[in-house]
Every structure is written in C-alpha cells, then in structure tokens.
Design an enzyme around this catalytic site. Structure first.
Site, PDB file in Angstrom:
ATOM      1  N   SER A  62       0.969  -0.922  -0.127  1.00  0.00           N
ATOM      2  CA  SER A  62      -0.110  -0.246  -0.534  1.00  0.00           C
ATOM      3  C   SER A  62       1.009   1.388   0.061  1.00  0.00           C
ATOM      4  CB  SER A  62      -0.557   0.348   1.542  1.00  0.00           C
ATOM      5  OG  SER A  62       0.080   0.156   2.489  1.00  0.00           O
TER       6      SER A  62
ATOM      7  N   SER B 118       0.790   3.610   2.616  1.00  0.00           N
ATOM      8  CA  SER B 118       1.030   4.200   3.231  1.00  0.00           C
ATOM      9  C   SER B 118       2.135   4.890   4.043  1.00  0.00           C
ATOM     10  CB  SER B 118       0.257   3.521   4.364  1.00  0.00           C
ATOM     11  OG  SER B 118       1.617   2.294   4.786  1.00  0.00           O
TER      12      SER B 118
ATOM     13  N   LYS C 204       5.472   0.175   8.960  1.00  0.00           N
ATOM     14  CA  LYS C 204       5.469   2.038   9.906  1.00  0.00           C
ATOM     15  C   LYS C 204       6.712   2.869  10.408  1.00  0.00           C
ATOM     16  CE  LYS C 204       1.035   1.709   9.066  1.00  0.00           C
ATOM     17  NZ  LYS C 204       0.307   2.120   7.342  1.00  0.00           N
TER      18      LYS C 204
ATOM     19  N   SER D 262      -3.434   7.114   6.513  1.00  0.00           N
ATOM     20  CA  SER D 262      -2.472   6.188   6.732  1.00  0.00           C
ATOM     21  C   SER D 262      -3.109   5.312   7.839  1.00  0.00           C
ATOM     22  CB  SER D 262      -0.180   6.492   7.014  1.00  0.00           C
ATOM     23  OG  SER D 262      -0.225   4.799   7.839  1.00  0.00           O
TER      24      SER D 262
END
Length: 268
Positions: free
Chosen positions: A67, A69, A124, A232
């Site tokens: 993705s 994010s 992250k 996100s």
C-alpha cells in the site's frame, strides 16, 4: 498460514525422514541400492530449507510493500529487506525475544505484527517510544512538547485508491537521527475520529479532538505512523504496538519491477 511455520513444518518433516533413514533403514539396504524417492527428496531439500529458515528467522527477511501508507519513502511494489536482529534475537514462530540487542529508536522504519491481527505484517515509522508523549495537531508532529523540525519540499503526486490522482504537500522532517520525507493532503483532517478504535489497549492514554490527538506511550509499547500522513491507518486509529509484535527494521529496497532505479535504495 504463517510462512515461517510452513518452513518449520517442512524442516521437521524432511529432517525426520533423513534421520530415520540414517538410523534404521540405511543399514538394511544393499549398498548399491538406490535411495527411496521420499528419502532422496528429504536429503536434498533439508539443507536448503534449513539455510533459508535460519536466514529468514535470524538475519534478513524479505517483504513486499502492498500500500501507499509509507509514500514517498516506500513505493507500492517495493520489495524490501528487514534486519531481524537489530532489535534482538527472537525465536521463530513464537517471536519470543531471547537476546536483547537494542530498542527501536524514533525515526526507524519498522515491520511489526498488526496488533488487531498478528497474522498480518505492517510497516510504519516509529514516532514514539516508551514514555514519550506524542502529539499530532494541525498536521504537525510534536514529541515531548517539542515540535519536529520540518521544511517544505515542494509537492508529491501519486495515484491513490480508486485510481484517483492525489496531489500532496511534501516536507522534510527530522525525527531522531532520521531526516526523511513526509506528505500531507491539504483539506484533509489530521485524524478521522470516526475511524478511531475506542477499545485498544491503553486507550485511556490518548486524548482526541477535531484538531488531532495526544498519546502517552506506555512501557513496552511503540507509537507508529505512516509517512503518508493523511492516507495511513496507524497507531492513531488502532493503538500502540507491543514489543512482542516487533519483526525487524527495514533497511533496503532490493527490487521493484516498475522502478528499477530503486534497487539498492537505502531506507531512511
């Protein structure tokens, strides 16, 4: 099923077949007899499976970015390498730490097991370590009362969900020892309060309002956010990441079919 578990089962099966043959069946076969097919496969694959299992479990594991994010730091389709021992040596399958090396630091890009579904791996950036107070209001990140140094760095455009074209504002942000790039979307709120889980562990450590939030990171946990700040799903919504969920530190892009120039790109 977890890939590490699949590898472990394959390792046990091939190892047991090889061991049984060595202890019991080998002596009963004529010396010039061919190995049974199953035994031959086990002896061939066991060393390979063992090497891959040890490499992925204790040294380096590959992941693919699914993705956006972490845009613009990581692109969709990036194949990355994750250092498995930076934050300590952990037993595979159960992910229990047996040797401590160092704790995650603010600014590290980290892979971890999603707290709400540990079968999923997320990636992250660490923005808060145990004891930190993390505040994010009006698109500005503040740690322990000190706003992070940021500098406008033009715009960044990408194709978002539903193939819509997204134009963002790009900033350089200094977090710990890491100078990295973040993006925000003008007109979008700092947080969508309707998406915040009201029951994640230590939810009482967080205070939310329309402008953003403030969270006190509990001991043994970390606060994670994506570099694509307005696109996100991260600790803002589902809470803190426990130390037991840590997988490792992302450090390099080793492949991207659509962007070959990213091969060997180091992750900051």
């Amino acid at each position: 099923m977890d890939f590490a578990l699949i590898m472990f089962v394959a390792l046990v099966i091939t190892g047991v077949i090889w061991l049984l043959d060595s202890l019991f069946f080998k002596s009963k076969r004529p010396k010039d007899a061919k190995l049974p097919v199953l035994t031959e496969y086990a002896k061939s694959f066991f060393p390979v499976i063992l090497a891959v299992f040890m490499l992925r479990s204790f040294l380096v594991e590959p992941f693919k970015i699914p993705s956006g994010s972490m845009l613009p730091t990581l692109l969709v389709g990036d194949f990355i390498l994750v250092n498995k021992y930076t934050y300590g040596i952990r037993l595979p399958i159960i992910n229990k730490k047996i040797i401590d090396v160092r704790a995650p630091e603010k600014g590290d890009v980290m892979v971890f097991r999603y707290p709400k579904d540990p079968s999923l791996d997320y990636i992250k950036r660490v923005v808060g370590v145990p004891g930190d107070t993390v505040t994010y209001r009006n698109k500005r990140l503040t740690i322990n009362g000190k706003p992070l140094a940021t500098q406008k760095d033009g715009t960044y455009n990408y194709v978002g969900r539903g193939l819509n074209y997204v134009t963002t504002e790009q900033y350089k942000e200094q977090l710990g020892q890491h100078l990295h790039t973040i993006i925000t979307q003008p007109g979008r709120p700092s947080i969508d309060l309707s998406q915040v889980d009201s029951q994640f562990p230590y939810r009482e450590n967080c205070d939310y309002n329309d402008e953003g939030f403030t969270c006190k990171v509990p001991q043994g946990y970390y606060f994670m956010m994506g570099d694509n700040r307005d696109d996100s799903t991260d600790s803002r919504y589902w809470g803190f990441v426990p130390d037991r969920n840590i997988v490792g530190r992302a450090f390099m892009v080793w492949w991207n079919f659509d962007h070959l120039k990213r091969i060997g790109h180091m992750i900051e």
